[in-house]
Design a protein around this motif. Structure first.
Motif, PDB file in Angstrom:
ATOM      1  N   LEU A   1       0.854  -1.188   0.000  1.00 28.76           N
ATOM      2  CA  LEU A   1       0.000   0.000   0.000  1.00 28.76           C
ATOM      3  C   LEU A   1       0.888   1.236   0.000  1.00 28.76           C
ATOM      4  CD1 LEU A   1      -2.375  -1.309   2.775  1.00 28.76           C
ATOM      5  CD2 LEU A   1      -2.929  -1.178   0.345  1.00 28.76           C
TER       6      LEU A   1
ATOM      7  N   ILE B   1      -8.237   2.360  -0.410  1.00 24.54           N
ATOM      8  CA  ILE B   1      -7.556   2.016   0.845  1.00 24.54           C
ATOM      9  C   ILE B   1      -8.425   2.229   2.080  1.00 24.54           C
ATOM     10  CG2 ILE B   1      -5.230   2.390  -0.038  1.00 24.54           C
ATOM     11  CD1 ILE B   1      -5.295   5.165   1.238  1.00 24.54           C
TER      12      ILE B   1
ATOM     13  N   LEU C   1     -10.085  -3.809  -0.388  1.00 24.90           N
ATOM     14  CA  LEU C   1      -8.787  -4.360  -0.014  1.00 24.90           C
ATOM     15  C   LEU C   1      -8.824  -5.883   0.066  1.00 24.90           C
ATOM     16  CD1 LEU C   1      -7.749  -1.779   2.742  1.00 24.90           C
ATOM     17  CD2 LEU C   1      -6.834  -1.958   0.414  1.00 24.90           C
TER      18      LEU C   1
ATOM     19  N   SER D   1       2.799  -1.350   4.277  1.00 26.56           N
ATOM     20  CA  SER D   1       2.205  -0.038   4.033  1.00 26.56           C
ATOM     21  C   SER D   1       3.203   1.095   4.192  1.00 26.56           C
ATOM     22  CB  SER D   1       1.033   0.211   4.985  1.00 26.56           C
ATOM     23  OG  SER D   1       0.520   1.515   4.813  1.00 26.56           O
TER      24      SER D   1
ATOM     25  N   LEU E   1       1.897   4.149   3.290  1.00 25.20           N
ATOM     26  CA  LEU E   1       0.904   5.194   3.052  1.00 25.20           C
ATOM     27  C   LEU E   1       1.294   6.486   3.762  1.00 25.20           C
ATOM     28  CD1 LEU E   1      -2.422   3.181   3.450  1.00 25.20           C
ATOM     29  CD2 LEU E   1      -1.573   4.238   1.343  1.00 25.20           C
TER      30      LEU E   1
ATOM     31  N   SER F   1      -7.671   4.237   7.323  1.00 29.23           N
ATOM     32  CA  SER F   1      -7.160   3.236   6.381  1.00 29.23           C
ATOM     33  C   SER F   1      -6.723   1.972   7.110  1.00 29.23           C
ATOM     34  CB  SER F   1      -6.001   3.808   5.550  1.00 29.23           C
ATOM     35  OG  SER F   1      -4.921   4.217   6.374  1.00 29.23           O
TER      36      SER F   1
ATOM     37  N   ILE G   1      -7.726  -1.874   6.483  1.00 31.28           N
ATOM     38  CA  ILE G   1      -6.680  -2.863   6.190  1.00 31.28           C
ATOM     39  C   ILE G   1      -6.800  -4.060   7.126  1.00 31.28           C
ATOM     40  CG2 ILE G   1      -4.187  -3.286   6.288  1.00 31.28           C
ATOM     41  CD1 ILE G   1      -3.875  -0.250   5.495  1.00 31.28           C
TER      42      ILE G   1
END
Length: 220
Positions: free
Chosen positions: A6, A51, A57, A69, A71, A87, A91
């Motif tokens: 991600l 996300i 996901l 991740s 992100l 997020s 996840i």
């Protein structure tokens, strides 16, 4: 290993994807815009995903061995942000739904901003106030993993300021805290290569040392 990444189109994420492919992993890059990934490789699959949606996901986590991740979300000067926690909840929900157990996440030094009291004048008086909304929400995300996710094998990696320079072979220093201290207890650096952060994140995948732990890192 089959890895879902991600934030793969971000600056650190691109290093992570490239190094993972070099190490022989099968990588699925989950992005908002597939055109932002220009890497071509037989073991790379680039897919569009939301996300913030567990359902979106979960579709792409199915059959994967791990999630990583990188992100990042923009700071706000006069209001809070929630994208890191929002997020992560999606996840985690998708991981539980698809029975994926391993996740490695990047945050930052000083997610508890009170720990920056011995940092440099610039970091303490300019940088921390500027990005406090980001650090605060990162801290909330870390707390969520610690308190709400005992069933998952998670690792949180905290780097200092990120530089866009190539990977090095420098020794990686680690510390279970909000920064890596020198012998006097002061932060030992202000920066690290994004590529070296990716290198360390990948090294934790099969290393139980940092299972269910938060680790600050930098290079010597």
């Amino acid at each position: 290993m089959k890895i879902s990444v991600l934030g793969a189109s971000g600056q650190t994420g691109l290093y992570l994807v490239s190094q993972a492919l070099e190490q022989g992993h099968e990588v699925k890059a989950l992005v908002r815009d597939v055109n932002k990934i220009t890497i071509q490789h037989e073991n790379l699959k680039v897919v569009e995903a939301n996300i913030f949606s567990q359902e979106s996901l979960a579709e792409h986590f199915q059959g994967q061995d791990a999630v990583m991740s990188c992100l990042g979300f923009p700071y706000k000067m006069f209001s809070s942000i929630s994208e890191y926690t929002d997020s992560m909840k999606a996840i985690v929900g998708a991981m539980r739904q698809t029975e994926v157990n391993r996740i490695v996440v990047m945050t930052s030094w000083y997610t508890d901003t009170s720990t920056a009291q011995n940092s440099s004048f610039f970091v303490r008086n300019f940088l921390i106030p500027l990005i406090k909304s980001v650090l605060t929400n990162m801290f909330e995300m870390e707390q969520y993993l610690e308190k709400e996710c005992p069933d998952l094998n998670w690792t949180v990696v905290r780097p200092p300021g990120l530089q866009n320079v190539p990977v090095t072979d420098k020794e990686i220093l680690t510390h279970e805290g909000y920064f890596v201290p020198d012998e006097k207890g002061y932060p030992c650096t202000n920066t690290v290569s994004r590529a070296d952060v990716a290198r360390f994140m990948l090294s934790t995948l099969n290393d139980e040392t940092w299972s269910r732990k938060i680790v600050a890192m930098c290079c010597k």
